[in-house]
Enzyme design. Structure first.
Site, PDB file in Angstrom:
ATOM      1  N   HIS A  29      40.604  -1.347  38.734  1.00  0.00           N
ATOM      2  CA  HIS A  29      42.225  -1.980  38.866  1.00  0.00           C
ATOM      3  C   HIS A  29      42.024  -2.462  40.697  1.00  0.00           C
ATOM      4  O   HIS A  29      43.203  -2.361  40.898  1.00  0.00           O
ATOM      5  CB  HIS A  29      42.590  -0.661  39.024  1.00  0.00           C
ATOM      6  CG  HIS A  29      43.111  -0.218  37.486  1.00  0.00           C
ATOM      7  ND1 HIS A  29      43.758  -0.834  35.875  1.00  0.00           N
ATOM      8  CD2 HIS A  29      42.624   0.032  36.644  1.00  0.00           C
ATOM      9  CE1 HIS A  29      43.626  -0.245  35.180  1.00  0.00           C
ATOM     10  NE2 HIS A  29      42.842   0.673  35.098  1.00  0.00           N
TER      11      HIS A  29
ATOM     12  N   ASN B 119      48.370   1.351  30.655  1.00  0.00           N
ATOM     13  CA  ASN B 119      47.908   0.277  30.569  1.00  0.00           C
ATOM     14  C   ASN B 119      48.530  -0.669  29.182  1.00  0.00           C
ATOM     15  O   ASN B 119      49.738  -0.022  28.770  1.00  0.00           O
ATOM     16  CB  ASN B 119      45.934   0.313  30.004  1.00  0.00           C
ATOM     17  CG  ASN B 119      45.260   1.137  30.643  1.00  0.00           C
ATOM     18  OD1 ASN B 119      45.061   0.285  32.350  1.00  0.00           O
ATOM     19  ND2 ASN B 119      43.593   1.094  30.628  1.00  0.00           N
TER      20      ASN B 119
ATOM     21  N   TYR C  37      42.278  11.008  39.849  1.00  0.00           N
ATOM     22  CA  TYR C  37      43.205  10.552  40.963  1.00  0.00           C
ATOM     23  C   TYR C  37      43.222  10.855  42.021  1.00  0.00           C
ATOM     24  O   TYR C  37      43.493  10.013  43.009  1.00  0.00           O
ATOM     25  CB  TYR C  37      44.353  10.203  40.064  1.00  0.00           C
ATOM     26  CG  TYR C  37      44.239   8.439  39.228  1.00  0.00           C
ATOM     27  CD1 TYR C  37      43.290   9.357  37.969  1.00  0.00           C
ATOM     28  CD2 TYR C  37      44.534   7.525  38.987  1.00  0.00           C
ATOM     29  CE1 TYR C  37      43.093   8.447  37.458  1.00  0.00           C
ATOM     30  CE2 TYR C  37      44.790   7.042  37.787  1.00  0.00           C
ATOM     31  CZ  TYR C  37      44.014   6.589  36.714  1.00  0.00           C
ATOM     32  OH  TYR C  37      43.033   6.095  35.417  1.00  0.00           O
TER      33      TYR C  37
HETATM   34 FE1  HDE Z   1      42.113   5.233  36.023  1.00  0.00          FE
HETATM   35  N1  HDE Z   1      41.739   5.045  37.412  1.00  0.00           N
HETATM   36  N2  HDE Z   1      40.770   6.821  34.897  1.00  0.00           N
HETATM   37  N3  HDE Z   1      42.506   4.625  33.955  1.00  0.00           N
HETATM   38  N4  HDE Z   1      43.601   3.958  35.961  1.00  0.00           N
HETATM   39  C1  HDE Z   1      42.050   4.671  38.891  1.00  0.00           C
HETATM   40  O1  HDE Z   1      42.282   5.456  40.701  1.00  0.00           O
HETATM   41  C2  HDE Z   1      39.812   7.173  35.834  1.00  0.00           C
HETATM   42  C3  HDE Z   1      42.388   5.397  32.423  1.00  0.00           C
HETATM   43  C4  HDE Z   1      45.046   3.546  35.371  1.00  0.00           C
HETATM   44  O2  HDE Z   1      48.099   0.127  40.158  1.00  0.00           O
HETATM   45  C5  HDE Z   1      41.367   4.576  40.125  1.00  0.00           C
HETATM   46  O3  HDE Z   1      43.870   4.625  42.663  1.00  0.00           O
HETATM   47  C6  HDE Z   1      38.878   7.731  35.186  1.00  0.00           C
HETATM   48  C7  HDE Z   1      42.783   5.044  31.861  1.00  0.00           C
HETATM   49  C8  HDE Z   1      45.356   2.329  36.124  1.00  0.00           C
HETATM   50  O4  HDE Z   1      46.738   1.720  41.345  1.00  0.00           O
HETATM   51  C9  HDE Z   1      39.983   6.225  40.019  1.00  0.00           C
HETATM   52  C10 HDE Z   1      39.344   7.488  33.965  1.00  0.00           C
HETATM   53  C11 HDE Z   1      44.344   4.497  31.958  1.00  0.00           C
HETATM   54  C12 HDE Z   1      44.763   2.228  37.448  1.00  0.00           C
HETATM   55  C13 HDE Z   1      40.219   6.076  38.094  1.00  0.00           C
HETATM   56  C14 HDE Z   1      40.191   6.288  33.489  1.00  0.00           C
HETATM   57  C15 HDE Z   1      43.534   3.896  33.202  1.00  0.00           C
HETATM   58  C16 HDE Z   1      43.902   3.436  37.679  1.00  0.00           C
HETATM   59  C17 HDE Z   1      41.102   3.991  40.503  1.00  0.00           C
HETATM   60  C18 HDE Z   1      38.841   8.273  32.142  1.00  0.00           C
HETATM   61  C19 HDE Z   1      45.478   3.678  30.987  1.00  0.00           C
HETATM   62  C20 HDE Z   1      45.604   1.583  38.727  1.00  0.00           C
HETATM   63  C21 HDE Z   1      41.584   3.140  41.866  1.00  0.00           C
HETATM   64  C22 HDE Z   1      39.149   9.590  32.348  1.00  0.00           C
HETATM   65  C23 HDE Z   1      45.819   4.753  30.362  1.00  0.00           C
HETATM   66  C24 HDE Z   1      46.329   2.057  39.375  1.00  0.00           C
HETATM   67  C25 HDE Z   1      43.000   4.909  41.875  1.00  0.00           C
HETATM   68  C26 HDE Z   1      47.052   1.574  40.789  1.00  0.00           C
HETATM   69  C27 HDE Z   1      42.839   3.623  38.727  1.00  0.00           C
HETATM   70  C28 HDE Z   1      39.918   6.455  36.995  1.00  0.00           C
HETATM   71  C29 HDE Z   1      40.581   6.024  32.694  1.00  0.00           C
HETATM   72  C30 HDE Z   1      44.669   3.333  34.361  1.00  0.00           C
HETATM   73  C31 HDE Z   1      38.959   5.960  40.476  1.00  0.00           C
HETATM   74  C32 HDE Z   1      38.275   9.511  36.079  1.00  0.00           C
HETATM   75  C33 HDE Z   1      42.217   5.049  30.349  1.00  0.00           C
HETATM   76  C34 HDE Z   1      46.632   1.511  35.410  1.00  0.00           C
HETATM   77  O5  HDE Z   1      41.557   7.439  40.420  1.00  0.00           O
END
Ligand code: HDE
Length: 717
Positions: free
Chosen positions: A96, A169, A383
């Site tokens: 993202h 999402n 996060y």
């Molecule tokens: Fe994320 N995801 N994600 N994700 N995600 C990040 O956090 C992660 C997942 C989502 O505009 C990271 O600050 C893992 C699902 C959005 O700043 C990180 C898993 C969904 C955003 C991270 C998921 C998301 C992130 C990278 C699996 C939809 C952007 C930078 C368990 C429900 C937020 C950050 C923004 C961002 C980890 C799966 C949505 C690395 C480990 C499912 C919208 O922490």
């Protein structure tokens, strides 16, 4: 709560004035350049200073011996300036990375006090400040907006009882069921480690290799290969909290809840061929759209919907509500609208706000709690961890965009960049310093977790209830209109055609066979591939899940052109009355327009009126617009007919199934563009000013998808 839109380029704050700073002469003046932009107007302006506050006399030349001698180390202004510049970047988000944010508010329209004690859901009409960041997932920070990708829809709500982050999402399910697979998923879609390409796309071997070996991902694949993954703008897409969460009432009784954001202007996506071209014409297409909409006072708006259900429903539902690769059809649990989210203020500074905003799934206020969804549990760890790496200090909550807007009191202290530290003597508790001893626990108001009873052996085991991977994928596919199904097939064929290994293509199709027979056969045919045997399936597909209209974009369109953009290609001598009527009709529909002309200086219409252009034809292709009109004079049309960019303007608009309005003279262009014999009901001749309104009404259908069969070999086949 600010409710006024800020015009792009307008700063909320003015630069601080140095007391009595009277600038004698500027550098430009001293050098004799004296260009207008270098002049200091009005005498009293902010003096340029170092970060330590020392006024700067010369910001153009380093300190050196003589005019041509070596630089001097004692030039602290130069040293500080370069030092700071060298450290401007922070690590981009690991996923993202490319995103765009805006401020706004959430307004409660229906009280949820019976099911949750969350303060934000108690008082109808109350507004809570909000910040939203939209994003793509795979691309790096500088990648283009119209990648085929999931869009992040992350909402930070500054409630009176702490920040609540719904980090969702634009698709209600996810690729994987367990957080431990996330690094593999992301590695597979990101550029390959040896060659560092391809950027911001999933059309390559590594991604499809991983997918073809991960059957649980196939439901999500149906969504990402659908037009949901190429949205027309952030304003026209849905958002989903994805996981099942819990509401807790005043007595800590729990119900389950899923969160939905529904765009007020309806759903809309672009065509794939269009997306590819938009990325070249305007890589910032989505962020520009949001910036412009807010700047013009057309504030984007979504409804917040909740699906509330209890343990009994969870037990009876065909799938596990903890499985993030499944959604609950709205037909089974209706979405109740409880509020609205309005974005009404652009950021003052992209870095300070959009880049530094730190969403954390574990940020929930009292009254909201987690379910055992294994993906959510993993995210709750991830996060916080990622913010420390990205922002460099445990004090990232001190950055204004991340700081709660309610009172905070705790004993956390020190660390890099600490802006707030405990005051007084006590920085621990319990303590016996009485009223001076700082904050105390509040068992009544404080956050309490749901007291779920958990038992079972410690094991690494995927629940049996997560084993069905294809039934909802099928339900999604059969819920699409025929044109949407075609786009989905096209997307799969496009992506798999970019895979070099035939065995990967074949393995993907072997899974599609469990979703829909004709889907698998059409994709195999599109790839020139013999139909493979079906993959081994853990569970047979349930084939009688009913289609759901809520899953189709086309069935959830706006029915109006409001919020959309008309591109008007005009030439000198074009019919002034028609042009004026068209612009008035656009305004009446609450849409916007841009004038595209052979020269950016604009054109002179038939009555001598001068009209400025926003785009020169070469820089304003029709892919940037939702519909187009060509208003040309006879001479003007002849001019356009000899111009490749003008011909592309017409042929692309036609190929992308857009509505096209035209003055009769424009036929000269259509003839040269090879369209004259193909014009259909979506090509509307504007014989006079009175036709403008009807044309704009027709544009409300957004696209004439029926045309696709005539312009696309795959559709005709
Ligand atoms: Fe994320 N995801 N994600 N994700 N995600 C990040 O956090 C992660 C997942 C989502 O505009 C990271 O600050 C893992 C699902 C959005 O700043 C990180 C898993 C969904 C955003 C991270 C998921 C998301 C992130 C990278 C699996 C939809 C952007 C930078 C368990 C429900 C937020 C950050 C923004 C961002 C980890 C799966 C949505 C690395 C480990 C499912 C919208 O922490």
């Amino acid at each position: 709560m600010a409710s006024k839109g800020k015009k792009p380029g307008e700063s909320a704050k003015t630069a601080p004035k140095a007391p009595g700073a009277k600038i004698e002469t500027s550098y430009a003046e001293r050098q004799g350049a004296g260009g207008e932009t270098h002049q200091v107007a009005g005498g009293e302006v902010a003096a340029l200073t170092t970060a330590q506050g020392a006024p700067v006399a010369d910001d153009q030349n380093t300190l050196r011996y003589g005019a041509r001698g070596p630089a001097l180390l004692e030039d602290f202004h130069f040293r500080e300036k370069i030092f700071h510049f060298d450290h401007e970047r922070i690590p981009e988000r690991v996923v993202h990375a490319r995103g765009y944010g805006a401020h706004g508010y959430f307004e409660l329209t229906k009280s949820l006090s019976k099911v949750t004690r969350a303060d934000i859901f108690q008082r109808v009409g109350e507004r809570t400040p909000a910040f939203v960041r939209f994003s793509t997932v795979a691309g790096s920070k500088g990648s283009f907006d119209l990648a085929r990708d999931v869009r992040g829809f992350a909402v930070k709500l500054y409630t009176k009882e702490g920040n609540w982050d719904i980090v969702g999402n634009n698709i209600p399910v996810f690729f994987i069921q367990d957080a431990i697979k996330f690094p593999d998923l992301v590695h597979s879609v990101k550029p390959a480690p040896d060659r560092a390409f391809p950027q911001a796309q999933s059309a390559h071997d590594n991604f499809w290799d991983f997918i073809s070996l991960t059957p649980e991902s196939f439901h999500m694949i149906m969504w990402t290969m659908s037009d949901r993954a190429i949205p027309r703008s952030f304003r026209f897409m849905e958002g989903f909290g994805v996981h099942t969460f819990r509401f807790l009432d005043a007595k800590d009784r729990s119900t389950f809840v899923k969160f939905h954001w529904k765009p007020k202007l309806g759903l809309q996506s672009v065509a794939w061929n269009e997306a590819v071209k938009i990325n070249g014409a305007d890589p910032d297409f989505h962020r520009r759209d949001l910036w412009d909409a807010i700047g013009s006072g057309d504030f984007p708006e979504w409804e917040l919907g909740v699906q509330i259900f209890d343990e009994d429903f969870a037990e009876s539902f065909a799938f596990d509500v903890l499985d993030p690769t499944k959604f609950i059809p709205e037909d089974e649990v209706p979405v109740q609208v409880v509020g609205r989210l309005v974005l009404d203020r652009a950021v003052d500074n992209f870095f300070a706000e959009t880049e530094q905003v730190a969403f954390c799934t574990q940020n929930v206020p009292p009254g909201i709690d987690f379910s055992n969804d294994p993906l959510l549990q993993g995210r709750n760890f991830s996060y916080l961890d990622t913010q420390l790496k990205r922002l460099g200090s445990p004090n990232f909550t001190h950055i204004p965009i991340n700081a709660p807007k309610c009172p905070m009191a705790h004993f956390q202290q020190d660390g890099h960049m600490a802006m707030r530290n405990p005051q007084g003597r006590a920085n621990y508790e319990p303590n016996s310093w009485g009223a001076e001893g700082g904050p105390r626990e509040d068992p009544a108001r404080g956050f309490r977790s749901f007291a779920a009873e958990e038992t079972g052996p410690k094991t690494r085991l995927r629940p049996e209830s997560f084993a069905d991977h294809y039934s909802q994928a099928r339900q999604f596919y059969i819920s699409q209109t025929p044109i949407e199904q075609k786009h989905l097939v096209d997307a799969l064929v496009f992506e798999l055609s970019k895979c070099e290994r035939p065995d990967i293509r074949s393995r993907v199709v072997s899974h599609l066979r469990h979703i829909d027979g004709s889907l698998a056969a059409t994709v195999a045919d599109g790839l020139g591939l013999p139909l493979p045997e079906p993959a081994k399936a853990a569970r047979p597909t349930i084939t009688d899940l009913p289609p759901s209209d809520a899953l189709s974009i086309v069935r959830n369109g706006p029915g109006s052109f409001a919020g959309r953009k008309l591109g008007i290609l005009v030439t000198d001598g074009a019919d002034a009355a028609l042009f004026t009527a068209l612009v008035a009709a656009v305004k009446k529909e609450k849409a916007v327009h841009e004038v595209v002309a052979p020269k950016i200086g604009g054109v002179t219409l038939s009555d001598g009126t001068k009209v400025a252009a926003q785009q020169k034809i070469d820089g304003g292709p029709s892919v940037l617009f939702d519909a187009v009109a060509v208003i040309a004079s006879k001479d003007g049309a002849t001019l356009l007919a000899g111009d490749a960019a003008a011909k592309d303007f017409a042929t692309d608009a036609f190929a992308h199934c857009k509505f096209i309005g035209y003055s009769s003279e424009a036929m000269a262009l259509f003839e040269k563009a090879g369209l004259a014999d193909d014009l259909d009901e979506g090509c509307i001749e504007l014989t006079g000013a009175r036709d403008a309104g009807a044309f704009l009404k027709a544009c409300g259908a957004l696209r004439l998808w029926e045309r696709e069969a005539r312009v696309d070999l795959d559709a005709a086949a």
